[in-house]
Structure formats: structure tokens, C-alpha cells
Design a protein around this motif. Structure first.
Motif, PDB file in Angstrom:
ATOM      1  N   VAL A  30     -90.830  61.520   6.738  1.00  0.00           N
ATOM      2  CA  VAL A  30     -91.948  62.056   7.500  1.00  0.00           C
ATOM      3  C   VAL A  30     -91.530  63.355   8.178  1.00  0.00           C
ATOM      4  N   THR A  31     -92.297  64.401   7.894  1.00  0.00           N
ATOM      5  CA  THR A  31     -92.114  65.651   8.615  1.00  0.00           C
ATOM      6  C   THR A  31     -93.453  66.002   9.249  1.00  0.00           C
ATOM      7  N   MET A  32     -93.466  66.113  10.539  1.00  0.00           N
ATOM      8  CA  MET A  32     -94.702  66.412  11.262  1.00  0.00           C
ATOM      9  C   MET A  32     -94.594  67.821  11.831  1.00  0.00           C
ATOM     10  N   THR A  33     -95.472  68.701  11.336  1.00  0.00           N
ATOM     11  CA  THR A  33     -95.495  70.074  11.840  1.00  0.00           C
ATOM     12  C   THR A  33     -96.867  70.457  12.360  1.00  0.00           C
ATOM     13  N   GLU A  34     -97.771  69.501  12.487  1.00  0.00           N
ATOM     14  CA  GLU A  34     -99.129  69.806  12.920  1.00  0.00           C
ATOM     15  C   GLU A  34     -99.149  70.439  14.304  1.00  0.00           C
TER      16      GLU A  34
END
Length: 117
Positions: A30-34
Motif C-alpha cells: 500500500v502506497t498512499m499519496t492522496e
């Protein structure tokens, strides 16, 4: 939570180290860049608008692809484990031992006319 329930859960689930390793593996995917993207770019990426939201077709497609937006319930402790936990508490074990000692002592002297509990 009593000791019997803790023992049951320890035997039925993975150890703390195994759970941490599993969580680490899940976090790698999981990569969260929002939170780092501008709002306009974020809306374009999700093909939506701030005023109208998703169209019914997009909502149906998201529902088919990702499923419903629900949390899974936590695993429940079986009723027999709860019962055994209640029957094997600290004071309950003392009462069980006293009951067994009472019947053992009565068995050694069966000529006693009545059994005092």
C-alpha cells in the motif's frame, strides 16, 4: 478476559511476531499519496467532481470492483470458551477444590449419616 480465554486465543491465532510480520507485508503493498496531491489532480484521478460526485455507473462499477464499504466484524469468542472461562476463575477453582475435597472426605467415612456441604 480470563486466563482460559487468553489461552484459547493464543492457541487459535498467530503469535504477536507473526501478526506484525503479516502487517508489515500488507503495508508494503500500500502506497498512499492522496494527501500529497492537489485536489484537482486527485479528482481527475478518481474520475469524479467535487460538486456532483460519482455517476451511478461509476458507483456501480466501483461496487462491483471493490465490494461494499463495510468493516468486517471482529472474530467472536465461542460460548463454550466463555463458559469455561467463568468456571475456571481464581475463586471458582478454590470452590471446585473444596467440593472435591468434601466428596473425597465423605468417601473415606461413608458411615456418616449425612453429608454436610
Amino acid at each position: 478476559m480470563g486466563w482460559f480465554e487468553k489461552l484459547y486465543q493464543k492457541g487459535c491465532s498467530a503469535s504477536g511476531a507473526a501478526k506484525e510480520e503479516q502487517a508489515k507485508k500488507l503495508r508494503q503493498n500500500v502506497t498512499m499519496t492522496e494527501h500529497q496531491v492537489e485536489l484537482e489532480d486527485l479528482l481527475k484521478g478518481y474520475k469524479t467532481s467535487q460538486e456532483r460526485g460519482l455517476t451511478p455507473e461509476q458507483a456501480a462499477a466501483n461496487l462491483a470492483e471493490f465490494g461494499t464499504n463495510e468493516l468486517t466484524p471482529p472474530p467472536k469468542t465461542p460460548e463454550w470458551v466463555k463458559f469455561m472461562d467463568e468456571m475456571t476463575g481464581e475463586f471458582n477453582l478454590l470452590l471446585w477444590a473444596a467440593g472435591v475435597a468434601c466428596f473425597v472426605s465423605y468417601g473415606m467415612l461413608p458411615q456418616a449419616g449425612n453429608l454436610y456441604l
